[in-house]
Structures are given as structure tokens and as C-alpha cells.
Design an enzyme around this catalytic site. Structure first.
Site: not given
Ligand code: BV8
Ligand code: ZN
Length: 243
Positions: A67, A103, A120, A128, A148, A189, A232
Site C-alpha cells: 500500500y 477506487n 471500497h 487502528c 496509533c 470496471t 474513458a
Molecule cells: C464482501 C481493496 C462479504 C482495496 C478490493 C467467491 C469467492 C470468494 C469471494 C467472493 C466470491 N464471490 C463474491 C465474493 C466476494 C468478493 C468478490 O467479489 N470476489 C470476486 C473477486 C469474485 N467480494 C468481497 O469480498 C467484498 N466483500 O463481499 O463481503 C461479506 C458480506 C457480508 C458480511 C461480511 C462479509 C469486498 C470487495 C472489495 C475488495 N477490495 N480492493 C484496494 O486494495 O484497492 S477489490 C479491487 O477490485 C478494487 O477495489 C477494485 O475496485 C475492484 C474491482 O476492480 P476494477 O476496479 O474493476 O479494476 P480491474 O483492474 O479489475 O478492471 C479495470 C477495468 O478498466 C477493465 O475492465 C479494463 O478494461 C478497464 N480499463 C482499463 N483502462 C481503461 C479502462 N476503461 C476505460 N478507459 C481506460 N483507459
Molecule cells: Zn488505536
């Protein structure tokens, strides 16, 4: 100009309530690496090894270093015309516009957007593990996890990791915007992460006109009203330009 762009422009101009759902692609032209695909942040790492609470408790120094590297890199990045176009849309529509972003880079605010639902979390916030207090942290000279000042506990990045639930208030506001908007922009996305990705389908099912802007097709391209392929930073200003 893509053939569908004029129609998308018109439908956007007619909408009084608009929502935008943004992913890493909107910041790519600002120099912020995306997650997936070539050159993505996760090309050499598995997300589970870096973006989960287990990874942080297993090796806080490693996760923090990732990070720290991202914060350092992003501190030199500027918003691009896509971010600026959304800030313009907010100025035009006021509370009729809701910006939802996956983001954590803070570039929407730098571009002038005032209300940003960072569902996110943010790289510029820390929380903390001891007392749970969340605070802004902009210092860049933090190669190791900071402690902290109140309780001496370990500070973690203020982002949502896999397996962690999103902030309930932010998610409720994002759901409501998806349910009530007349048009939704889904920008840069890969539509794989839940529950963020489902917001586009919620909007579609609620009757909104959904415009996808991406370099490539996504799993949702077949369900949106129009999929504009391109940068974009090129497409958003054309979509938002006053007629
Ligand atoms: C939750 C952290 C549960 C911050 C991120 C099966 C198995 C295991 C888990 C799961 C599952 N099914 C669902 C889940 C849950 C999981 C999930 O969705 N997993 C996926 C991978 C299957 N979700 C979670 O765990 C979420 N929490 O569900 O909680 C729960 C429920 C109740 C109670 C308790 C718990 C939490 C999800 C958040 C995870 N954190 N990041 C950090 O370090 O940054 S995820 C990470 O991916 C980022 O946050 C990001 O936002 C997210 C999505 O990625 P994108 O933004 O889409 O980026 P990516 O690179 O993938 O794509 C870029 C796109 O842009 C492409 O399409 C490309 O073509 C395009 N592009 C590129 N350049 C351009 C462009 N377009 C236009 N112009 C350009 N120039
Ligand atoms: Zn603290």
C-alpha cells in the site's frame, strides 16, 4: 466517435437523476495501475495474498509495503479528463448526481467531485486495529505499518479487503442511487467484484438507461443499454459536453 455515442449523450442529457459507478479503468490514464489484466497490480501477486485481513495479520509489513508503494505512486498522479467530466456532471446536476467509486486513489476529489461514495475505502485513510479509530493519513514516509497515536495499536489501510463487508451507510446510498437513477454510467470496471458490480444490474432492472464505458467487453456488456468501447478520458468528455 462510436455510432452509439450520440444516442447515449442524448439519454444522459435527458436524465435528471444520474449515477456513475467507477472502477480502476477511470484512473488508468492518470497512471494508476489497474488490478487485473496486463501490467495490473495483481499480475505477480494473488489478491488474496495482499488484499485480505488474513494477509495483513500474517505479514503486516508486506501488505503495508504494497500500500505504501501504491500511495507513493498515486501521490504523483493527476485526475484525467474522465474524472473532470464527472465533476462537471455533479456541478450540473447537483444532488441529482451520485458518484460511486470502487477506487481508493482519491482522484475524484482531486478533480473537484464533492460527494464521492468510496465504497471500497481510501488509500489516504488508516484504521487502528486496537481502538478502531479511523483517520486521514497523507504522510508518504511510512514504509512500515504506523502505530496509533492514541493507543499504540497497529494501523491498517482504510480500504475494504476481500471478505470484509462494505460500509453499510455508503452501500445503502449506492443502492438507493442505483434504484432511482434514470441513467447510469459504468466506467472502467471489469465488473467481477461484488457487491459493487451488481449495482449496474440493479439500475438496469429499475429501468435506468445504462451506459458502459470500457476498453473491452465485460461480463455485463450484454445486459447494458450501450457499451462504448474506448478510453474513458476520451469518451466521458464527449458524453458530458454541453449540447
Ligand atoms: C464482501 C481493496 C462479504 C482495496 C478490493 C467467491 C469467492 C470468494 C469471494 C467472493 C466470491 N464471490 C463474491 C465474493 C466476494 C468478493 C468478490 O467479489 N470476489 C470476486 C473477486 C469474485 N467480494 C468481497 O469480498 C467484498 N466483500 O463481499 O463481503 C461479506 C458480506 C457480508 C458480511 C461480511 C462479509 C469486498 C470487495 C472489495 C475488495 N477490495 N480492493 C484496494 O486494495 O484497492 S477489490 C479491487 O477490485 C478494487 O477495489 C477494485 O475496485 C475492484 C474491482 O476492480 P476494477 O476496479 O474493476 O479494476 P480491474 O483492474 O479489475 O478492471 C479495470 C477495468 O478498466 C477493465 O475492465 C479494463 O478494461 C478497464 N480499463 C482499463 N483502462 C481503461 C479502462 N476503461 C476505460 N478507459 C481506460 N483507459
Ligand atoms: Zn488505536
Amino acid at each position: 466517435m462510436a455510432a452509439e455515442l450520440p444516442l447515449a449523450r442524448q439519454r444522459l442529457a435527458q436524465a435528471g437523476r444520474v449515477a456513475a459507478l467507477c472502477g480502476a479503468g477511470i484512473s488508468a490514464e492518470s497512471g494508476v495501475p489497474t488490478f487485473r489484466g496486463r501490467g495490473g497490480l495483481w499480475e505477480n501477486h494473488r489478491p488474496e495474498d495482499l488484499a485480505t485481513p488474513e494477509a495483513f495479520s500474517r505479514d503486516p509489513a508486506l501488505v503495508w509495503r504494497w500500500y505504501h508503494w501504491r500511495r507513493e505512486l498515486i501521490s504523483h498522479c493527476q485526475p484525467n479528463p474522465a474524472h473532470l467530466a464527472l465533476a462537471e456532471l455533479e456541478r450540473r446536476l447537483g444532488r441529482g448526481f451520485t458518484l460511486i467509486t470502487q477506487n481508493v486513489d482519491g482522484l475524484h476529489a482531486l478533480a473537484g467531485s464533492r460527494e464521492v461514495l468510496e465504497i471500497h475505502g481510501s488509500l489516504w485513510r488508516v484504521r487502528c486495529l486496537g481502538c478502531g479509530r479511523e483517520r486521514e493519513e497523507r504522510r508518504l514516509d511510512l514504509p512500515a505499518p504506523p502505530l496509533c497515536p492514541d493507543c499504540g495499536g497497529l494501523l491498517r489501510p482504510g480500504v475494504v479487503w476481500f471478505g470484509e463487508s462494505l460500509d453499510g451507510v455508503l452501500l445503502e446510498r449506492a443502492w438507493r442511487a442505483a434504484h432511482t437513477c434514470e441513467a447510469m454510467l459504468v466506467i472502467g470496471t471489469s465488473a467481477v467484484v461484488q457487491p459493487a458490480a451488481s449495482l449496474a444490474l440493479v439500475a438496469k432492472q429499475a429501468g435506468a438507461y445504462v451506459i458502459e464505458v470500457n476498453l473491452a467487453a465485460t461480463p455485463q456488456s450484454g445486459q447494458v443499454d450501450v457499451s462504448l468501447l474506448g478510453l474513458a478520458g476520451d469518451i466521458l468528455p464527449q458524453l458530458v459536453a454541453p449540447s
